[in-house]
Design a protein around this motif. Structure first.
Motif, PDB file in Angstrom:
ATOM      1  N   ALA A 293       0.826  -1.205   0.000  1.00  0.00           N
ATOM      2  CA  ALA A 293       0.000   0.000   0.000  1.00  0.00           C
ATOM      3  C   ALA A 293       0.860   1.255   0.000  1.00  0.00           C
ATOM      4  N   LEU A 294       1.843   1.321   0.881  1.00  0.00           N
ATOM      5  CA  LEU A 294       2.678   2.511   0.967  1.00  0.00           C
ATOM      6  C   LEU A 294       3.546   2.675  -0.269  1.00  0.00           C
ATOM      7  N   THR A 295       4.073   1.590  -0.789  1.00  0.00           N
ATOM      8  CA  THR A 295       4.894   1.670  -2.001  1.00  0.00           C
ATOM      9  C   THR A 295       4.097   2.258  -3.152  1.00  0.00           C
ATOM     10  N   ALA A 296       2.866   1.806  -3.316  1.00  0.00           N
ATOM     11  CA  ALA A 296       2.022   2.320  -4.394  1.00  0.00           C
ATOM     12  C   ALA A 296       1.676   3.791  -4.199  1.00  0.00           C
ATOM     13  N   LEU A 297       1.692   4.255  -2.951  1.00  0.00           N
ATOM     14  CA  LEU A 297       1.412   5.660  -2.654  1.00  0.00           C
ATOM     15  C   LEU A 297       2.669   6.521  -2.708  1.00  0.00           C
ATOM     16  N   GLY A 298       3.785   5.931  -3.116  1.00  0.00           N
ATOM     17  CA  GLY A 298       5.020   6.692  -3.282  1.00  0.00           C
ATOM     18  C   GLY A 298       5.779   6.944  -1.996  1.00  0.00           C
ATOM     19  N   ILE A 299       5.630   6.061  -1.020  1.00  0.00           N
ATOM     20  CA  ILE A 299       6.306   6.204   0.266  1.00  0.00           C
ATOM     21  C   ILE A 299       7.218   5.001   0.465  1.00  0.00           C
ATOM     22  N   ARG A 300       8.476   5.256   0.782  1.00  0.00           N
ATOM     23  CA  ARG A 300       9.424   4.154   0.947  1.00  0.00           C
ATOM     24  C   ARG A 300       8.974   3.207   2.046  1.00  0.00           C
ATOM     25  N   SER A 301       9.128   1.913   1.752  1.00  0.00           N
ATOM     26  CA  SER A 301       8.677   0.910   2.709  1.00  0.00           C
ATOM     27  C   SER A 301       9.410  -0.395   2.455  1.00  0.00           C
ATOM     28  N   THR A 302       9.577  -1.176   3.512  1.00  0.00           N
ATOM     29  CA  THR A 302       9.958  -2.567   3.311  1.00  0.00           C
ATOM     30  C   THR A 302       8.804  -3.270   2.611  1.00  0.00           C
ATOM     31  N   ARG A 303       9.136  -4.362   1.929  1.00  0.00           N
ATOM     32  CA  ARG A 303       8.111  -5.146   1.248  1.00  0.00           C
ATOM     33  C   ARG A 303       8.342  -6.610   1.600  1.00  0.00           C
ATOM     34  N   ALA A 304       7.581  -7.487   1.000  1.00  0.00           N
ATOM     35  CA  ALA A 304       7.762  -8.907   1.269  1.00  0.00           C
ATOM     36  C   ALA A 304       7.714  -9.692  -0.028  1.00  0.00           C
ATOM     37  N   LEU A 305       8.533 -10.723  -0.090  1.00  0.00           N
ATOM     38  CA  LEU A 305       8.586 -11.580  -1.276  1.00  0.00           C
ATOM     39  C   LEU A 305       7.450 -12.581  -1.289  1.00  0.00           C
ATOM     40  N   CYS A 306       7.183 -13.192  -0.147  1.00  0.00           N
ATOM     41  CA  CYS A 306       6.162 -14.227  -0.110  1.00  0.00           C
ATOM     42  C   CYS A 306       5.666 -14.409   1.321  1.00  0.00           C
ATOM     43  N   LEU A 307       4.528 -15.080   1.425  1.00  0.00           N
ATOM     44  CA  LEU A 307       3.818 -15.223   2.695  1.00  0.00           C
ATOM     45  C   LEU A 307       3.360 -16.662   2.834  1.00  0.00           C
ATOM     46  N   VAL A 308       3.599 -17.229   4.015  1.00  0.00           N
ATOM     47  CA  VAL A 308       3.283 -18.626   4.268  1.00  0.00           C
ATOM     48  C   VAL A 308       2.441 -18.753   5.529  1.00  0.00           C
ATOM     49  N   ASP A 309       1.427 -19.604   5.479  1.00  0.00           N
ATOM     50  CA  ASP A 309       0.627 -19.988   6.646  1.00  0.00           C
ATOM     51  C   ASP A 309       1.067 -21.393   7.071  1.00  0.00           C
ATOM     52  N   SER A 310       0.597 -21.832   8.218  1.00  0.00           N
ATOM     53  CA  SER A 310       0.967 -23.167   8.689  1.00  0.00           C
ATOM     54  C   SER A 310      -0.089 -23.672   9.668  1.00  0.00           C
ATOM     55  N   LYS A 311       0.157 -24.863  10.170  1.00  0.00           N
ATOM     56  CA  LYS A 311      -0.706 -25.440  11.202  1.00  0.00           C
ATOM     57  C   LYS A 311      -0.080 -25.339  12.593  1.00  0.00           C
ATOM     58  N   THR A 312       1.081 -24.701  12.686  1.00  0.00           N
ATOM     59  CA  THR A 312       1.750 -24.588  13.970  1.00  0.00           C
ATOM     60  C   THR A 312       0.954 -23.680  14.906  1.00  0.00           C
ATOM     61  N   PRO A 313       0.510 -24.179  16.061  1.00  0.00           N
ATOM     62  CA  PRO A 313      -0.258 -23.325  16.980  1.00  0.00           C
ATOM     63  C   PRO A 313       0.641 -22.303  17.675  1.00  0.00           C
ATOM     64  N   VAL A 314       0.137 -21.094  17.785  1.00  0.00           N
ATOM     65  CA  VAL A 314       0.863 -20.010  18.445  1.00  0.00           C
ATOM     66  C   VAL A 314      -0.103 -19.311  19.390  1.00  0.00           C
ATOM     67  N   ALA A 315       0.312 -19.147  20.639  1.00  0.00           N
ATOM     68  CA  ALA A 315      -0.557 -18.531  21.637  1.00  0.00           C
ATOM     69  C   ALA A 315      -0.333 -17.026  21.687  1.00  0.00           C
ATOM     70  N   ARG A 316      -1.399 -16.280  21.455  1.00  0.00           N
ATOM     71  CA  ARG A 316      -1.392 -14.841  21.681  1.00  0.00           C
ATOM     72  C   ARG A 316      -2.559 -14.532  22.618  1.00  0.00           C
ATOM     73  N   GLU A 317      -3.388 -13.509  22.332  1.00  0.00           N
ATOM     74  CA  GLU A 317      -4.578 -13.328  23.160  1.00  0.00           C
ATOM     75  C   GLU A 317      -5.491 -14.550  23.049  1.00  0.00           C
ATOM     76  N   LYS A 318      -5.360 -15.243  21.905  1.00  0.00           N
ATOM     77  CA  LYS A 318      -6.055 -16.514  21.689  1.00  0.00           C
ATOM     78  C   LYS A 318      -5.093 -17.405  20.906  1.00  0.00           C
TER      79      LYS A 318
END
Length: 493
Positions: free
Chosen positions: A145-170
């Motif tokens: 979003a920020l890159t498209a608006l002309g604002i320097r930003s880190t970006r990401a190459l790819c995104l992965v989901d998993s079945k590994t459970p992680v405890a946060r508020e839930k």
């Protein structure tokens, strides 16, 4: 082989940061996630890295993104830094859930590959070193979003989901992404070396950054390099802050360890884009004092630059530091004024433009008017009365104030040489139709958590071309319902 059709097998990572020495980080192996599912690969970032489009279909990307397999030549290292968090110095910081895999060169530019969600590191403290699907989706989309608006930003190459459970508020599921930036060096890197009195290492870090970003001073004495770097960082940070304020972006956690030395928007947490124009908007529900409220951001960026300058005090005298910091405010004003004139369709500069802009923001504030929707509608304004499309966004009690402002705006436009049609086209190229609103992100996250990634794909596409009409996706451009405003967003990830 050209730099635009490499495969994963062709990557040869460099390690210029890790090779600086052990004081800068700790070699650490990632802890893989279970049953990774590749959600998305970013075609634009593939191109940045010189990777062929077909790389998106390589099944190894999923396991590389979770750390089960490593790219050729990877030497994962958890970077060490410190920083000021909510104004208090914390010496116990570092990459607590991320690892720098190395740097990839393409067309003369170096890009860091940073695995986020990699598991515990020596700097995880009491954390589990994991990221969750919710936070990785938010970061992935924000960079685009920020890159498209002309604002320097880190970006990401790819995104992965998993079945590994992680405890946060839930209980949530673990996720990971490969973050891409020209550097991951933060203000906190310099603070760490200063406060621990590792000054030779600090000199080395100054020289390292200048070699990449300021080669014109790379052969100068380290003091001259330090001054050039500080001025560079002040300028880039002013430009970044001006960009945020112009598009209505609130970062939420502007600690010095979340500030990039090259002025990239960095470390996305509880960010938010304005819905109603609200100068004191607080997007982080843990920010009880409003330290990082929307209208406080430029001042906080300057505060952080002061903290960085203090870290440079072993290299530069007080007058030089003051001179460097003194550049910030005039640069901020100039960058912001340039962006706001463009949003208002003003091709020329006049003395009263700043007041014209301030008066409009007061109208928007008084009427709690949707910031992005108003500027998009203003892009089609042709001097008509009544200005129905604009009035529909403003409470009836504020129509008179809006009308008074429009009269002043009309007078200002008469002194412009561009035609109304030209002005409208120019404004539509800088005032987005599609905005990364938190209620949209939440809808995408809830769908993804249920296994439906199609809404994510849609929003990603719209954010990469936010100024286009996309008439078939009109519902994604609407003003949020009241229930969609002020969603509580926390730092937890």
């Amino acid at each position: 082989m050209t730099d635009s059709n490499r495969t994963l097998d062709d990557i040869r990572l460099q390690h210029r940061y890790a090779d600086l020495g052990p004081v800068f980080g700790t070699p650490t192996a990632p802890t893989p996630l279970e049953n990774p599912v590749l959600i998305h690969v970013n075609p634009a970032v593939l191109s940045l890295l010189g990777l062929a489009p077909e790389t998106a279909q390589d099944p190894r990307l999923a396991t590389i993104t979770t750390g089960e397999h490593l790219l050729p030549g990877s030497k994962p290292v958890a970077m060490k830094y410190t920083g000021h968090q909510f104004g208090a110095y914390n010496p116990e910081l570092g990459d607590g859930r991320a690892l720098l895999l190395g740097e990839i060169e393409n067309n003369g530019r170096l890009w860091d590959l940073h695995l986020k969600g990699a598991g515990k590191t020596p700097y995880s403290r009491f954390g589990d070193g994991r990221a969750v699907l919710r936070s990785t989706i938010r970061e992935y989309l924000a960079g685009e979003a920020l890159t498209a608006l002309g604002i320097r930003s880190t970006r990401a190459l790819c995104l992965v989901d998993s079945k590994t459970p992680v405890a946060r508020e839930k209980m949530e599921t673990g996720a990971a992404l490969i973050r891409v930036a020209e550097t991951h060096i933060r203000f906190g890197h310099f603070e760490y070396l200063f406060y621990t009195r590792q000054l030779e290492a600090q000199h080395k870090l100054v020289e390292h950054v200048c070699a990449q970003f300021l080669p014109e001073v790379a052969d100068k004495p380290v003091q001259e390099q330090a001054e050039a770097l500080l001025r560079f960082t002040v300028k880039r940070s002013a430009e970044m802050a001006a960009g945020w304020q112009s598009v209505g972006f609130a970062h939420g956690v502007l600690n010095t360890d979340n500030m990039s030395i090259i002025g990239d928007t960095f470390d996305f947490g509880p960010y938010g884009f304005l819905d109603d124009y609200e100068p004191g908007f607080i997007c982080n529900h843990s920010d009880h004092t409003g330290r990082y409220a929307f209208d406080a951001q430029p001042g906080v960026v300057l505060w952080n630059l002061n903290a960085l300058a203090h870290g440079f005090s072993s290299l530069l005298d007080t007058e030089t530091l003051k001179s460097c910091l003194g550049d910030f405010q005039p640069l901020l004003i100039d960058f912001y004024a340039t962006r706001m004139r463009a949003k208002l369709g003003l091709a020329t500069e006049e003395e009263g433009d700043q007041q014209l802009c301030a008066d409009l923001l007061q109208v928007l504030d008084d009427g709690r008017v949707d910031y992005s929707a108003f500027f998009r509608a203003l892009s089609r304004y042709q001097g008509e009365r009544p200005a129905a499309s604009l009035e529909s966004l403003v409470a009836p009690g504020q129509h008179e104030n809006l009308g008074q402002w429009l009269s002043h705006y009309d007078q200002r436009l008469q002194r412009e040489s561009v035609t109304p049609a030209e002005r409208s086209r120019a404004m539509l190229r800088v005032n987005p139709k599609f905005v990364l609103r938190n209620y949209l992100v939440q809808q995408v996250i809830e769908a993804a958590e249920a296994g439906d990634y199609a809404p994510f794909e849609t929003l990603f596409m719209l954010l990469q071309s936010p100024f286009d009409e996309h008439p078939e996706f009109e519902s994604w451009a609407g003003v949020p319902p009241e229930s969609g405003k002020h969603l509580p967003i926390s730092c937890s990830s």
